[in-house]
Design a protein around this motif. Structure first.
Motif, PDB file in Angstrom:
ATOM      1  N   ASP A   1     -16.831 -34.877 -26.996  1.00 42.99           N
ATOM      2  CA  ASP A   1     -15.422 -34.876 -27.394  1.00 42.99           C
ATOM      3  C   ASP A   1     -14.577 -34.837 -26.122  1.00 42.99           C
ATOM      4  OD1 ASP A   1     -15.456 -32.227 -26.485  1.00 42.99           O
ATOM      5  OD2 ASP A   1     -15.658 -31.387 -28.486  1.00 42.99           O
ATOM      6  N   ASP A   2     -13.276 -34.654 -26.292  1.00 47.44           N
ATOM      7  CA  ASP A   2     -12.387 -34.658 -25.127  1.00 47.44           C
ATOM      8  C   ASP A   2     -12.663 -33.500 -24.173  1.00 47.44           C
ATOM      9  OD1 ASP A   2     -11.181 -36.894 -26.120  1.00 47.44           O
ATOM     10  OD2 ASP A   2      -9.475 -35.835 -26.998  1.00 47.44           O
ATOM     11  N   PHE A   3     -13.266 -32.430 -24.679  1.00 51.27           N
ATOM     12  CA  PHE A   3     -13.492 -31.242 -23.850  1.00 51.27           C
ATOM     13  C   PHE A   3     -14.858 -31.277 -23.160  1.00 51.27           C
ATOM     14  CE2 PHE A   3     -10.663 -30.062 -27.339  1.00 51.27           C
ATOM     15  CZ  PHE A   3      -9.560 -29.622 -26.630  1.00 51.27           C
ATOM     16  N   ALA A   4     -15.804 -32.023 -23.741  1.00 50.28           N
ATOM     17  CA  ALA A   4     -17.149 -32.120 -23.172  1.00 50.28           C
ATOM     18  C   ALA A   4     -17.649 -33.545 -23.394  1.00 50.28           C
ATOM     19  CB  ALA A   4     -18.085 -31.097 -23.826  1.00 50.28           C
ATOM     20  N   VAL A   5     -17.424 -34.415 -22.418  1.00 51.02           N
ATOM     21  CA  VAL A   5     -17.664 -35.853 -22.609  1.00 51.02           C
ATOM     22  C   VAL A   5     -19.146 -36.175 -22.767  1.00 51.02           C
ATOM     23  CG1 VAL A   5     -15.553 -36.590 -21.475  1.00 51.02           C
ATOM     24  CG2 VAL A   5     -17.624 -36.222 -20.107  1.00 51.02           C
ATOM     25  N   LYS A   6     -20.018 -35.282 -22.331  1.00 45.23           N
ATOM     26  CA  LYS A   6     -21.454 -35.496 -22.516  1.00 45.23           C
ATOM     27  C   LYS A   6     -22.032 -34.609 -23.606  1.00 45.23           C
ATOM     28  CE  LYS A   6     -22.598 -37.406 -17.997  1.00 45.23           C
ATOM     29  NZ  LYS A   6     -23.533 -37.344 -16.851  1.00 45.23           N
ATOM     30  N   GLY A   7     -21.148 -34.111 -24.452  1.00 40.74           N
ATOM     31  CA  GLY A   7     -21.600 -33.264 -25.541  1.00 40.74           C
ATOM     32  C   GLY A   7     -21.886 -31.847 -25.068  1.00 40.74           C
ATOM     33  N   GLN A   8     -22.286 -31.009 -25.995  1.00 35.37           N
ATOM     34  CA  GLN A   8     -22.616 -29.621 -25.681  1.00 35.37           C
ATOM     35  C   GLN A   8     -24.036 -29.307 -26.148  1.00 35.37           C
ATOM     36  OE1 GLN A   8     -19.529 -26.686 -26.846  1.00 35.37           O
ATOM     37  NE2 GLN A   8     -18.209 -28.438 -27.285  1.00 35.37           N
ATOM     38  N   ASN A   9     -24.755 -28.600 -25.328  1.00 34.27           N
ATOM     39  CA  ASN A   9     -26.096 -28.126 -25.680  1.00 34.27           C
ATOM     40  C   ASN A   9     -26.076 -26.608 -25.624  1.00 34.27           C
ATOM     41  OD1 ASN A   9     -28.771 -27.455 -25.999  1.00 34.27           O
ATOM     42  ND2 ASN A   9     -29.536 -28.786 -24.376  1.00 34.27           N
ATOM     43  N   TRP A  10     -26.061 -25.981 -26.798  1.00 35.83           N
ATOM     44  CA  TRP A  10     -25.991 -24.521 -26.848  1.00 35.83           C
ATOM     45  C   TRP A  10     -27.368 -23.878 -26.666  1.00 35.83           C
ATOM     46  CZ3 TRP A  10     -23.251 -25.674 -32.030  1.00 35.83           C
ATOM     47  CH2 TRP A  10     -21.971 -26.175 -31.775  1.00 35.83           C
ATOM     48  N   GLY A  11     -28.417 -24.664 -26.822  1.00 35.11           N
ATOM     49  CA  GLY A  11     -29.759 -24.134 -26.613  1.00 35.11           C
ATOM     50  C   GLY A  11     -30.335 -23.370 -27.790  1.00 35.11           C
ATOM     51  N   PHE A  12     -29.535 -23.128 -28.823  1.00 33.13           N
ATOM     52  CA  PHE A  12     -30.022 -22.350 -29.967  1.00 33.13           C
ATOM     53  C   PHE A  12     -30.981 -23.188 -30.824  1.00 33.13           C
ATOM     54  CE2 PHE A  12     -25.392 -20.761 -29.906  1.00 33.13           C
ATOM     55  CZ  PHE A  12     -25.670 -19.877 -28.872  1.00 33.13           C
ATOM     56  N   PRO A  13     -31.996 -22.585 -31.404  1.00 34.63           N
ATOM     57  CA  PRO A  13     -32.781 -23.321 -32.402  1.00 34.63           C
ATOM     58  C   PRO A  13     -31.917 -23.590 -33.631  1.00 34.63           C
ATOM     59  CG  PRO A  13     -33.394 -20.991 -32.393  1.00 34.63           C
ATOM     60  CD  PRO A  13     -32.460 -21.197 -31.227  1.00 34.63           C
ATOM     61  N   THR A  14     -32.212 -24.635 -34.354  1.00 36.07           N
ATOM     62  CA  THR A  14     -31.436 -24.948 -35.551  1.00 36.07           C
ATOM     63  C   THR A  14     -32.034 -24.237 -36.761  1.00 36.07           C
ATOM     64  OG1 THR A  14     -32.711 -26.963 -35.976  1.00 36.07           O
ATOM     65  CG2 THR A  14     -30.731 -27.169 -34.605  1.00 36.07           C
ATOM     66  N   TYR A  15     -31.240 -24.116 -37.819  1.00 37.04           N
ATOM     67  CA  TYR A  15     -31.698 -23.401 -39.016  1.00 37.04           C
ATOM     68  C   TYR A  15     -32.651 -24.264 -39.843  1.00 37.04           C
ATOM     69  CZ  TYR A  15     -27.979 -20.002 -38.155  1.00 37.04           C
ATOM     70  OH  TYR A  15     -27.172 -19.044 -37.596  1.00 37.04           O
ATOM     71  N   ASN A  16     -33.672 -23.616 -40.370  1.00 39.17           N
ATOM     72  CA  ASN A  16     -34.560 -24.254 -41.346  1.00 39.17           C
ATOM     73  C   ASN A  16     -34.008 -23.913 -42.730  1.00 39.17           C
ATOM     74  OD1 ASN A  16     -36.580 -25.122 -43.054  1.00 39.17           O
ATOM     75  ND2 ASN A  16     -38.263 -24.245 -41.863  1.00 39.17           N
ATOM     76  N   TRP A  17     -33.043 -24.702 -43.175  1.00 40.56           N
ATOM     77  CA  TRP A  17     -32.321 -24.377 -44.405  1.00 40.56           C
ATOM     78  C   TRP A  17     -33.232 -24.366 -45.632  1.00 40.56           C
ATOM     79  CZ3 TRP A  17     -27.938 -22.029 -44.105  1.00 40.56           C
ATOM     80  CH2 TRP A  17     -27.063 -22.276 -43.044  1.00 40.56           C
ATOM     81  N   LYS A  18     -34.208 -25.259 -45.649  1.00 42.21           N
ATOM     82  CA  LYS A  18     -35.102 -25.289 -46.814  1.00 42.21           C
ATOM     83  C   LYS A  18     -35.874 -23.982 -46.941  1.00 42.21           C
ATOM     84  CE  LYS A  18     -35.681 -30.286 -47.195  1.00 42.21           C
ATOM     85  NZ  LYS A  18     -36.629 -31.438 -47.152  1.00 42.21           N
ATOM     86  N   LYS A  19     -36.319 -23.463 -45.819  1.00 45.57           N
ATOM     87  CA  LYS A  19     -37.036 -22.180 -45.839  1.00 45.57           C
ATOM     88  C   LYS A  19     -36.095 -21.046 -46.238  1.00 45.57           C
ATOM     89  CE  LYS A  19     -40.800 -19.842 -45.267  1.00 45.57           C
ATOM     90  NZ  LYS A  19     -41.970 -20.089 -46.134  1.00 45.57           N
ATOM     91  N   MET A  20     -34.871 -21.065 -45.730  1.00 44.98           N
ATOM     92  CA  MET A  20     -33.897 -20.024 -46.064  1.00 44.98           C
ATOM     93  C   MET A  20     -33.549 -20.046 -47.550  1.00 44.98           C
ATOM     94  SD  MET A  20     -31.245 -20.041 -42.850  1.00 44.98           S
ATOM     95  CE  MET A  20     -31.597 -19.030 -41.397  1.00 44.98           C
ATOM     96  N   GLN A  21     -33.574 -21.222 -48.120  1.00 42.91           N
ATOM     97  CA  GLN A  21     -33.216 -21.372 -49.531  1.00 42.91           C
ATOM     98  C   GLN A  21     -34.267 -20.753 -50.454  1.00 42.91           C
ATOM     99  OE1 GLN A  21     -32.293 -25.432 -50.436  1.00 42.91           O
ATOM    100  NE2 GLN A  21     -30.895 -24.896 -52.063  1.00 42.91           N
ATOM    101  N   GLU A  22     -35.487 -20.625 -49.961  1.00 47.57           N
ATOM    102  CA  GLU A  22     -36.582 -20.127 -50.798  1.00 47.57           C
ATOM    103  C   GLU A  22     -36.337 -18.706 -51.301  1.00 47.57           C
ATOM    104  OE1 GLU A  22     -40.270 -20.548 -48.734  1.00 47.57           O
ATOM    105  OE2 GLU A  22     -40.170 -22.748 -48.670  1.00 47.57           O
ATOM    106  N   ASP A  23     -35.677 -17.876 -50.500  1.00 50.84           N
ATOM    107  CA  ASP A  23     -35.366 -16.510 -50.945  1.00 50.84           C
ATOM    108  C   ASP A  23     -33.869 -16.341 -51.187  1.00 50.84           C
ATOM    109  OD1 ASP A  23     -34.359 -16.434 -48.392  1.00 50.84           O
ATOM    110  OD2 ASP A  23     -35.609 -14.777 -47.696  1.00 50.84           O
TER     111      ASP A  23
END
Length: 896
Positions: A490-512
């Motif tokens: 975007d205008d603030f980070a022309v090469k994007g942003q990498n926060w380093g966090f793992p992404t959520y496994n929503w399907k697994k979270m949905q199970e409970d």
């Protein structure tokens, strides 16, 4: 007992309605087992059940709509409640109105309004009848002092439209209610709600719209309860203002080089004095991972639940009992409080040192306190794993649990053993119980104080979790550990942003049923009345970056619908994986990227292909390998080479979808900026552009909407806090619709318009269910922005401020004030300002250099979060002239 359900709801052909509830005949709260309703006529749907009143004392139910496409929508009324004991008759008729979750009124039944702003409002007193046939229930959140709801209709039981003597309704929980005996009435009945002033004994007004109609003739011996939704009154008249500042940025005499939870009380005093209703802060969770200043990043918490020790006030921990033991901190306090910015490492080291001393002095005294026992019982699900994790982090001198010699893999039995009272480690583990307990007491005390001052607290939920956190250690299955979350360019980070966090496994979270999220919201609600969902777009799709990448530009949206190889052929695109998916490197590209260093790069980092192009050597063919290669050779020249090699690696058009065996692909974002694309012929470029537009802006929209609706409604249902979404960046078309239908407040920023055809967003155009602000922690302040782009601020000066002539080079106080006032007069529910922007209105209080007031630089992943107020809260409270001026601005704008 026979119960008839009648729901007022007009549906187009193909839609269906059903009822979920806490009894077997209503599906036992399982949405899939909901009781189907039958279409009765254009106004009503109907269902009937029989219940055994000897077994059931209370029925809780809710309506669900299924659309023509199969989308399931829960109504906004989370829980309709019927007390069977109070209505113990043979036949009960329920006449309900559908509650649209996006109705403005629903916002006023969240915690800030129910518990703080509207607490103690008028309740009314209805007439109790010995016998009655009907009970009317309706909601009216925005009544003024001494106003109550009244009812009038065309029967003696409804006062025969007598405005001198209407039926007065009484407030019971969220509902206004009254009884009526309509046993002799002729049906259908017409009626209407109104507003009555109990102090003046005067009828004020009828609700808006047509008369209401009751057409059901009651059966002999039956009782009818009507849930009539909301009284039809103006529902966008309440507006509030707030201040945003990180806790670490607060400055007070009692602090220790950093803002503390205790300082929120002084901030609440100031906010209350000038008419601000809300304090917004950044995440306050523990980020102690590296023991360095890099832990100042508040979004990289090692626990989604634990509070950060940096916010603890040592004097309050010591209390009178150990007061004399910490007198020595005053010299250190004077030194740290004199610093212009936060020295994170020195503050943390000193606080932990003193806390260890106080822990020894306390000698387990805190364990005997009833308040601690309650705290431990309510929080043990996260507290024990967190304390064990912290102990192991200290033992191994790293939070990277993959590197631990023992307990690298979470084992619940092992955690119980280590944390048992018989364990040698127990004393060290208890230290973290001690800290978290005192942090809890101090934050809760500050929140309770703010509430007494009529001020609510708004927290912040990060979109991700830290990779080396207790959450990832204890429940790695809930996350995709082989991906990194970030944001596209975007205008603030022309090469994007990498926060380093793992992404959520929503399907697994949905199970409970999203248990981890529900527990997180439950704990947050102990302290916060509202919260901001950081990057709510991540609930639709998350920008996911491979682990071998450094820059965010190598990401792609997950989940998403890929481009299939057959589509390329159908569009006349001659596709080869080598040309489209591998870095495109030619002599011309090398000269463009490296200029005079092209030969050096060619000789040291590349291998020549048969067609004359080049490929990166195996040991340098990912950004992560390149970064590791140059890690020990840090200088300006090598930095240029590293960035150049990064650019070569990103010079692709497609990424092959993992596991697709060459059949599915994702576009590289900003494709047109790559030389790989620019070196294609014009016809091929045109075909790729059409497919690119379809990929990013058309084909995904419905898919992403469905993804969000699998998560957000469940999460919203699990809390009473007011939810605000940070919906900035590359926003899919479906996002505003989903947020509006769920009643989630959007974020509107003047310099970041969501309409691509406009350069600036005008506050007067804000939707009511929104938070509007001139700046956030991720951008420069008003004054800082004014100096960044002369051409842009000139346009702003002429078009938004509607002022002729040449604009001042610097942001004069009157300009800052004009921008703040525009936001105060916006129709948005909330106008929230960074403290720096409020101080910028005053020539004497504003900081000399606005550039040092910026809190974060999103483009810099190694940013040091250390901004602090340049004046103390005590001094701010003494600025009577400024405070009175600000109070007048807020009051005159109509913000409550």
């Amino acid at each position: 007992m026979k119960i008839d359900f009648y729901l007022r709801y007009s549906t187009p052909f193909g839609q269906k309605l059903s009822i979920t509830g806490n009894i077997l005949s209503l599906g036992s709260n399982e949405v899939a087992e909901a009781l189907p309703m039958e279409f009765l006529n254009n106004l009503y749907w109907h269902a009937t059940i029989e219940v055994d009143t000897t077994d059931i004392t209370n029925i809780q139910y809710r309506y669900k709509l299924t659309t023509e496409t199969g989308e399931e929508i829960q109504e906004g009324e989370k829980k309709r409640n019927i007390d069977i004991q109070k209505n113990n008759i043979d036949h009960l008729v329920l006449v309900d109105s559908w509650n649209h979750a996006g109705s403005f009124e629903n916002a006023f039944y969240t915690t800030p309004f129910k518990e703080i702003f509207f607490a103690g409002s008028s309740t009314g007193k209805s007439k109790k009848l010995k016998t009655f046939t009907h009970r009317f229930k309706v909601k009216a959140p925005l009544l003024k002092t001494n106003e109550v709801v009244c009812l009038l209709g065309n029967d003696t039981g409804l006062s025969n439209w007598d405005m001198e003597n209407p039926l007065i309704l009484e407030k019971s929980g969220e509902w206004w209610t009254c009884q009526a005996d309509l046993s002799a009435a002729e049906f259908p009945l017409v009626y209407k709600y109104g507003v009555y002033d109990v102090k003046l004994h005067e009828f004020i007004r009828y609700e808006e719209g047509d008369n209401r109609l009751l057409s059901f003739v009651p059966a002999q011996g039956s009782k009818t309860i009507l849930h009539d939704g909301f009284v039809r009154l103006p529902n966008d008249t309440w507006k509030g203002a707030g201040v945003a500042i990180p806790v670490f940025s607060l400055r007070s005499a009692s602090g220790l080089g950093v803002g503390e939870f205790n300082d929120l009380k002084l901030l609440s005093d100031w906010a209350s004095e000038i008419g601000l209703k809300l304090i917004q802060i950044l995440p306050v969770n523990d980020t102690t991972a590296t023991f360095t200043w890099q832990d100042s990043y508040p979004y990289a918490a090692i626990s989604a639940f634990a509070l950060h020790p940096i916010y603890i006030n040592l004097q309050k921990v010591a209390g009178k009992k150990f007061e004399s033991s910490i007198k020595s901190i005053r010299r250190k306090q004077k030194h740290l409080n004199a610093l212009a910015e936060l020295d994170y490492e020195e503050v943390m080291q000193f606080k932990i040192q003193v806390l260890r001393e106080l822990y020894v002095l306390d000698d387990d005294g805190f364990l005997k306190e009833d308040a601690y026992k309650d705290f431990f019982k309510e929080n043990v699900h996260w507290l024990k794993p967190y304390a064990v994790f912290s102990y192991l982090r200290d033992k191994h001198n790293t939070s990277a649990f993959q590197e631990w010699k023992t307990a690298a893999a979470y084992n619940e039995e092992e955690v119980e053993r280590i944390s048992s009272s018989r364990s040698k480690a127990f004393k060290k583990i208890k230290f973290y119980y001690f800290i978290q307990y005192h942090l809890h007491l101090q934050l809760k005390e500050a929140v309770d104080y703010a509430h007494k001052r009529g001020v609510v607290l708004k927290g912040d939920i990060p979109i991700g979790i830290y990779r080396n956190s207790v959450d990832a250690w204890a429940k790695p299955e809930l996350y995709h550990m082989n991906w990194q979350a970030g944001a596209p360019p975007d205008d603030f980070a022309v090469k994007g942003q990498n926060w380093g966090f793992p992404t959520y496994n929503w399907k697994k979270m949905q199970e409970d049923h999203f248990e981890w999220w529900r527990l997180r919201f439950q704990q947050m609600s102990s302290y916060f009345d509202a919260f901001r969902i950081d990057h709510i777009l991540g609930f639709f799709r998350i920008w996911s970056i491979p682990m071998d990448a450094v820059e965010g530009i190598l990401g792609r949206f997950v989940p998403s619908l890929p481009v299939h190889v057959h589509e390329l052929g159908e569009r006349g695109i001659w596709f080869t994986k080598e040309r489209f998916c591998e870095p495109y490197i030619t002599d011309a590209v090398l000269t463009e990227v490296f200029d005079a260093d092209a030969s050096f790069v060619r000789d040291h980092f590349l291998e020549k292909e048969e067609d004359g192009s080049y490929k990166l050597k195996e040991e340098l063919n990912t950004q992560r390998k390149v970064e590791d290669y140059f890690a020990q050779q840090a200088n300006e020249e090598n930095q240029k080479l590293k960035i150049g090699l990064f650019d070569l690696i990103t010079n692709v058009i497609f990424f092959e979808r993992r596991g697709s065996e060459g059949q599915a692909f994702d576009f590289r974002i900003s494709m047109e900026s790559t030389t790989s694309f620019q070196h294609l012929d014009e016809q091929l470029k045109w075909k790729l552009k059409q497919l690119y537009i379809d990929y990013f802006y058309n084909r995904q929209d419905q898919f992403w909407k469905e993804e969000a609706l699998q998560k957000l409604p469940h999460l919203k249902d699990s809390t009473e806090m007011l939810i605000c979404g940070e919906d900035l960046g590359m926003v899919p078309h479906c996002v505003p619709d989903v947020m509006q239908n769920l009643g989630i407040l959007s974020l509107e920023i003047q310099r970041m318009p969501k309409n691509p055809l406009t350069e600036f967003f005008h506050p007067k155009d804000a939707p009511y269910l929104s938070v509007i602000t001139p700046s956030t922690h991720d951008m420069s302040t008003i004054r800082g922005w004014w100096e960044e782009d002369r051409e842009k601020t000139t346009k702003f000066y002429h078009t938004i401020l509607e002022t002729a002539g040449e604009p001042p080079f610097y942001c004069d106080s009157w300009i800052n004030r004009a921008i703040v006032l525009q936001h105060l007069y916006s129709p948005a529910m909330w106008s929230i300002f960074q403290l720096q922007d409020l101080l910028g209105m005053n020539d004497e209080l504003r900081r000399e250099d606005p550039q040092v007031e910026r809190i974060n630089e999103p483009a810099n992943p190694k940013h040091y979060w250390r901004y602090r107020m340049h004046i103390s809260l005590e001094q701010l409270l003494k600025e009577k002239e400024f405070n009175k001026e600000l109070q007048d601005y807020i009051q005159n704008s109509g913000r409550n």
